[in-house]
Each structure stands twice: as C-alpha cells, then as structure tokens.
Motif scaffolding. Sequence first.
Motif, PDB file in Angstrom:
ATOM      1  N   ILE A  71       0.841  -1.202   0.000  1.00  0.00           N
ATOM      2  CA  ILE A  71       0.000   0.000   0.000  1.00  0.00           C
ATOM      3  C   ILE A  71       0.876   1.252   0.000  1.00  0.00           C
ATOM      4  CG2 ILE A  71      -1.657   1.354   1.349  1.00  0.00           C
ATOM      5  CD1 ILE A  71      -2.954  -1.254   2.193  1.00  0.00           C
ATOM      6  N   TYR A  72       1.935   1.256   0.827  1.00  0.00           N
ATOM      7  CA  TYR A  72       2.835   2.412   0.844  1.00  0.00           C
ATOM      8  C   TYR A  72       3.465   2.638  -0.527  1.00  0.00           C
ATOM      9  CZ  TYR A  72       2.529   2.790   5.944  1.00  0.00           C
ATOM     10  OH  TYR A  72       2.076   2.964   7.226  1.00  0.00           O
ATOM     11  N   ASP A  73       3.711   1.548  -1.258  1.00  0.00           N
ATOM     12  CA  ASP A  73       4.290   1.685  -2.599  1.00  0.00           C
ATOM     13  C   ASP A  73       3.379   2.463  -3.544  1.00  0.00           C
ATOM     14  OD1 ASP A  73       6.570   0.318  -1.896  1.00  0.00           O
ATOM     15  OD2 ASP A  73       5.934  -1.599  -2.740  1.00  0.00           O
ATOM     16  N   LEU A  74       2.082   2.487  -3.242  1.00  0.00           N
ATOM     17  CA  LEU A  74       1.127   3.212  -4.082  1.00  0.00           C
ATOM     18  C   LEU A  74       1.061   4.704  -3.751  1.00  0.00           C
ATOM     19  CD1 LEU A  74      -1.893   0.699  -3.967  1.00  0.00           C
ATOM     20  CD2 LEU A  74      -0.295   1.026  -5.865  1.00  0.00           C
ATOM     21  N   ILE A  75       1.477   5.049  -2.539  1.00  0.00           N
ATOM     22  CA  ILE A  75       1.355   6.430  -2.060  1.00  0.00           C
ATOM     23  C   ILE A  75       2.613   7.213  -2.426  1.00  0.00           C
ATOM     24  CG2 ILE A  75       0.964   7.883  -0.027  1.00  0.00           C
ATOM     25  CD1 ILE A  75      -0.185   5.412   1.389  1.00  0.00           C
ATOM     26  N   PRO A  76       2.469   8.404  -2.992  1.00  0.00           N
ATOM     27  CA  PRO A  76       3.659   9.232  -3.246  1.00  0.00           C
ATOM     28  C   PRO A  76       4.483   9.401  -1.969  1.00  0.00           C
ATOM     29  CG  PRO A  76       1.754  10.178  -4.338  1.00  0.00           C
ATOM     30  CD  PRO A  76       1.237   9.048  -3.479  1.00  0.00           C
ATOM     31  N   LYS A  77       5.801   9.248  -2.097  1.00  0.00           N
ATOM     32  CA  LYS A  77       6.676   9.178  -0.920  1.00  0.00           C
ATOM     33  C   LYS A  77       6.603  10.405  -0.019  1.00  0.00           C
ATOM     34  CE  LYS A  77      10.100   5.905  -2.708  1.00  0.00           C
ATOM     35  NZ  LYS A  77       9.702   4.869  -1.739  1.00  0.00           N
ATOM     36  N   GLN A  78       6.270  11.557  -0.585  1.00  0.00           N
ATOM     37  CA  GLN A  78       6.257  12.771   0.241  1.00  0.00           C
ATOM     38  C   GLN A  78       5.113  12.778   1.254  1.00  0.00           C
ATOM     39  OE1 GLN A  78       5.599  12.695  -3.040  1.00  0.00           O
ATOM     40  NE2 GLN A  78       4.108  14.258  -3.673  1.00  0.00           N
ATOM     41  N   TYR A  79       4.184  11.856   1.118  1.00  0.00           N
ATOM     42  CA  TYR A  79       3.017  11.875   1.990  1.00  0.00           C
ATOM     43  C   TYR A  79       3.078  10.891   3.168  1.00  0.00           C
ATOM     44  CZ  TYR A  79       0.783  14.599  -1.713  1.00  0.00           C
ATOM     45  OH  TYR A  79       0.469  15.566  -2.635  1.00  0.00           O
ATOM     46  N   TYR A  80       4.085  10.038   3.229  1.00  0.00           N
ATOM     47  CA  TYR A  80       4.109   9.073   4.334  1.00  0.00           C
ATOM     48  C   TYR A  80       5.513   8.966   4.933  1.00  0.00           C
ATOM     49  CZ  TYR A  80       6.033   5.514   1.091  1.00  0.00           C
ATOM     50  OH  TYR A  80       6.807   4.809   0.209  1.00  0.00           O
ATOM     51  N   PRO A  81       5.644   8.442   6.147  1.00  0.00           N
ATOM     52  CA  PRO A  81       6.951   8.369   6.808  1.00  0.00           C
ATOM     53  C   PRO A  81       7.904   7.431   6.079  1.00  0.00           C
ATOM     54  CG  PRO A  81       5.138   7.965   8.352  1.00  0.00           C
ATOM     55  CD  PRO A  81       4.555   7.911   6.987  1.00  0.00           C
ATOM     56  N   ALA A  82       9.187   7.686   6.213  1.00  0.00           N
ATOM     57  CA  ALA A  82      10.194   6.769   5.679  1.00  0.00           C
ATOM     58  C   ALA A  82       9.955   5.386   6.286  1.00  0.00           C
ATOM     59  CB  ALA A  82      11.592   7.277   6.022  1.00  0.00           C
ATOM     60  N   THR A  83       9.947   4.355   5.450  1.00  0.00           N
ATOM     61  CA  THR A  83       9.539   3.013   5.874  1.00  0.00           C
ATOM     62  C   THR A  83      10.423   1.962   5.229  1.00  0.00           C
ATOM     63  OG1 THR A  83       7.234   3.773   6.014  1.00  0.00           O
ATOM     64  CG2 THR A  83       7.589   1.404   5.950  1.00  0.00           C
ATOM     65  N   VAL A  84      10.816   0.949   6.016  1.00  0.00           N
ATOM     66  CA  VAL A  84      11.555  -0.189   5.462  1.00  0.00           C
ATOM     67  C   VAL A  84      10.866  -1.478   5.889  1.00  0.00           C
ATOM     68  CG1 VAL A  84      13.773   1.015   5.381  1.00  0.00           C
ATOM     69  CG2 VAL A  84      13.157  -0.286   7.426  1.00  0.00           C
ATOM     70  N   LEU A  85      10.981  -2.496   5.043  1.00  0.00           N
ATOM     71  CA  LEU A  85      10.378  -3.797   5.305  1.00  0.00           C
ATOM     72  C   LEU A  85      11.451  -4.764   5.777  1.00  0.00           C
ATOM     73  CD1 LEU A  85       8.047  -5.886   5.096  1.00  0.00           C
ATOM     74  CD2 LEU A  85       8.693  -6.198   2.690  1.00  0.00           C
ATOM     75  N   CYS A  86      11.193  -5.431   6.887  1.00  0.00           N
ATOM     76  CA  CYS A  86      12.092  -6.462   7.413  1.00  0.00           C
ATOM     77  C   CYS A  86      11.396  -7.813   7.273  1.00  0.00           C
ATOM     78  CB  CYS A  86      12.423  -6.187   8.877  1.00  0.00           C
ATOM     79  SG  CYS A  86      13.256  -4.612   9.149  1.00  0.00           S
ATOM     80  N   ASP A  87      12.042  -8.737   6.593  1.00  0.00           N
ATOM     81  CA  ASP A  87      11.394 -10.020   6.341  1.00  0.00           C
ATOM     82  C   ASP A  87      11.677 -11.072   7.405  1.00  0.00           C
ATOM     83  OD1 ASP A  87      13.998 -10.755   5.848  1.00  0.00           O
ATOM     84  OD2 ASP A  87      13.758 -10.937   3.671  1.00  0.00           O
ATOM     85  N   GLY A  88      12.404 -10.687   8.453  1.00  0.00           N
ATOM     86  CA  GLY A  88      12.678 -11.617   9.541  1.00  0.00           C
ATOM     87  C   GLY A  88      13.990 -12.355   9.386  1.00  0.00           C
ATOM     88  N   ARG A  89      14.655 -12.190   8.239  1.00  0.00           N
ATOM     89  CA  ARG A  89      15.911 -12.891   8.015  1.00  0.00           C
ATOM     90  C   ARG A  89      17.125 -12.009   8.296  1.00  0.00           C
ATOM     91  NH1 ARG A  89      13.978 -15.270   2.251  1.00  0.00           N
ATOM     92  NH2 ARG A  89      13.801 -13.024   1.957  1.00  0.00           N
ATOM     93  N   GLN A  90      16.892 -10.705   8.421  1.00  0.00           N
ATOM     94  CA  GLN A  90      18.025  -9.812   8.666  1.00  0.00           C
ATOM     95  C   GLN A  90      18.518  -9.925  10.110  1.00  0.00           C
ATOM     96  OE1 GLN A  90      15.035  -8.680   7.425  1.00  0.00           O
ATOM     97  NE2 GLN A  90      15.345  -7.146   5.821  1.00  0.00           N
ATOM     98  N   THR A  91      19.803  -9.742  10.285  1.00  0.00           N
ATOM     99  CA  THR A  91      20.369  -9.615  11.623  1.00  0.00           C
ATOM    100  C   THR A  91      20.112  -8.195  12.115  1.00  0.00           C
ATOM    101  OG1 THR A  91      22.495  -8.868  10.757  1.00  0.00           O
ATOM    102  CG2 THR A  91      22.193 -11.264  11.038  1.00  0.00           C
ATOM    103  N   LEU A  92      20.359  -7.959  13.400  1.00  0.00           N
ATOM    104  CA  LEU A  92      20.204  -6.602  13.920  1.00  0.00           C
ATOM    105  C   LEU A  92      21.119  -5.641  13.173  1.00  0.00           C
ATOM    106  CD1 LEU A  92      19.034  -4.611  15.961  1.00  0.00           C
ATOM    107  CD2 LEU A  92      20.879  -5.244  17.531  1.00  0.00           C
ATOM    108  N   THR A  93      22.333  -6.097  12.866  1.00  0.00           N
ATOM    109  CA  THR A  93      23.263  -5.250  12.112  1.00  0.00           C
ATOM    110  C   THR A  93      22.685  -4.892  10.751  1.00  0.00           C
ATOM    111  OG1 THR A  93      25.166  -6.279  13.207  1.00  0.00           O
ATOM    112  CG2 THR A  93      25.590  -5.093  11.146  1.00  0.00           C
ATOM    113  N   GLY A  94      22.052  -5.892  10.107  1.00  0.00           N
ATOM    114  CA  GLY A  94      21.436  -5.653   8.805  1.00  0.00           C
ATOM    115  C   GLY A  94      20.278  -4.672   8.896  1.00  0.00           C
TER     116      GLY A  94
END
Length: 356
Positions: A71-94
């Motif tokens: 849904i965020y991908d549909l919204i122009p970036k200037q209208y929503y907070p900076a967002t990242v997706l974590c799929d559960g495989r990343q380490t804390l460092t990642g």
Amino acid sequence: MARLIPELKDALRRKWIILTHWEYWSFHVVYGPIYLYWFWLSARARSFFFFSQANPSIENSGFTGERKSLIYDLIPKQYYPATVLCDGRQTLTGILSLLESSAISFPLIAKPDIGEKGLAVKKIKNAQELALYAASATAPFLIQEYIAYENEVGIFYCRMPDEQHGYITGVVGKEFLKVTGDGQSTIRSLVRKHPRAFLQLAALEKDHSDLMHTVLPVGVSHELVPYGNHARGAKFIDLTHRVTTQLTASINHVCKQIPGFYFGRIDVRYASWNELCAGRNFSVIELNGAGSEPTHMYDPDHSIFFAWKEIIRHWNLLFQISRLNARLSGKRYLSTAEGLRLLNTHTKYLRTLGES
C-alpha cells in the motif's frame, strides 16, 4: 482466597465497563443487528464479497490480509513516513544498516506488514528494544520513521470511479491514552481510576512495568500509548463537523494520486488543523481500504443507533463503488469459497501476532 477476590473484582469491573459502553462491544455484537442489510446488498451484487472490487490496486481491496508495504508503494513518498520492510531474516546489524540508509533514527515505530487493531505495534526507543522486537516477530514487519506531530485523525474518503472529485464522509480525532499526576498516586493507581485506561491495565503492566510505580507531579501528564488505536485505549472523537471545502480539496488531491483507491480511511498525523486543511505539515501513517470502519462512530457521545446508521451509509457507498468498478473493469468479485479461505487464513495469522 484473599488474592482471588481482588482479581474477581477486577474481572467483574472490566465486564461491567464493556457492558455499559457499546464502543467496547465485540464486532459481531455491534454489527449483528444490521447483517440483514449486508445480505440484501450481497444478494443485489450476487456475491458476499462484492467489496473485493472497491479498490482495484490494493491487495484484496484492503478488506483483509493486505500488506501495508504494498500500500505504501502506491502512495507518493512525500506523503508518508520513511519506511523499510524487514522479512525476519536480517540480523540486527542488517536492520540497523537499512535504517541508516533510509535516514530513520530512534525513536521509531515497528509494526507487522499485515496487521490490524494495533496488534504488535510498538514504539521502539533504542537498538536493544529493536533487537527484542525483531527476535519475537512471527512475521515480516515494517520499521517506520516516528512522526512527532501531536495530533492524529482518521479521515474517511470516498470517490466514485467515474468521478474526478471525492469527498470526506467522516473524521475521527484520536486522544492518545495518558494519565495526569496528582502528586500522590502511582501511574498504576491513576490507570485503575479511569475506565478506558483500566481496560488496558494488563497490557500496560507488561509494556511499562518499570513505570507503573512512578508518582507523577500534580498536573504532569504521561502518554502511555503513543498511537491512536481504539483497541489500545485511544479515545475517538467525532470531528466530522470540522470538515471544510479546503480540507476536502487537500485530501482529494492526495487520494487521487493513489492509484485505484476509492473507498477507505487514511490515518494522518498533523501539526495543526489549519495546516492540515491547507495540505501542509502532515503525514499519512496508515491507509485502510474496504475493511475500514467509519471510526468516528466510536465517539462515546454517540449511540449504537448512530453507529448503525453510519455503518449502513458506508456499506451502501462501498456497494456502489464496488459495483461500478466491477462494471468498468469487467473483473469478477471474489467467490464465496475464495473469500472465506482468505478470512480463515487471516484469522489464523492474527492469532500468531497476538502471541508475539
């Protein structure tokens, strides 16, 4: 036995608060008396899942199981907070590397990519809390810039697919759950004094165990839940009467830039009402589609009869928008089997969030 008596009193008090305040009734109790109208709309559409065509570009039209990241991908970036997706495989460092590259700093908001009613949403203050959240997550989750604007509203927006201008059907203001000190009582005692906060006592003791014995000075307030979820204790206030032509134009300008969005609620944090109306200094923190409720109905000053009227009004709009979208696109509604399977899968998934 002596220990059981206070627990029994608390349980009875919780039941009484819920019984005497319809805003806390379960979904099926609130909606049960008007299901007949839903069945009538379904018969007219020849589908129980006619709403699956309400928002063609949103997964499942946003009625259940939709991924917030898409849904965020549909919204122009200037209208929503900076967002990242974590799929559960990343380490804390990642994860920390992702945050650095997206310029997201602490505090931040973590929430499931698929979720509802504030389940597993948490304000994260540091890397240690982030590590604990990531370790306990049972599904992919989003990390989002924390928007520090003090005010939050949910704005219900509708637009017919063959029209250029949409309109606002309801606005709900959100008062975050907080307590105000008297110089003598602990936060736990203050929570117990107020019905809305008391219903959140178990969750608050889990999340704020280090603060519950703190005594706040006279007049000093402490915010217990920093997000506007009714299920997490926020008080909903009907602000529909504050809708202006300017606000409608600003919201229509934003929503028309979201492909295939015709029916739903956007949750917005903003600096001031005048700036929001002018389309400045605000951020869309959530977009909810066909599964949206007209949450302004949960204002404690409204009766259950008002709520039924608003639900029926929005169901009718949902029906009209979905039927026209289906006609224009030539696409079919979800079948009953497909819809039930999707709902069953989502229900099972939500249970895992409750355990996380």
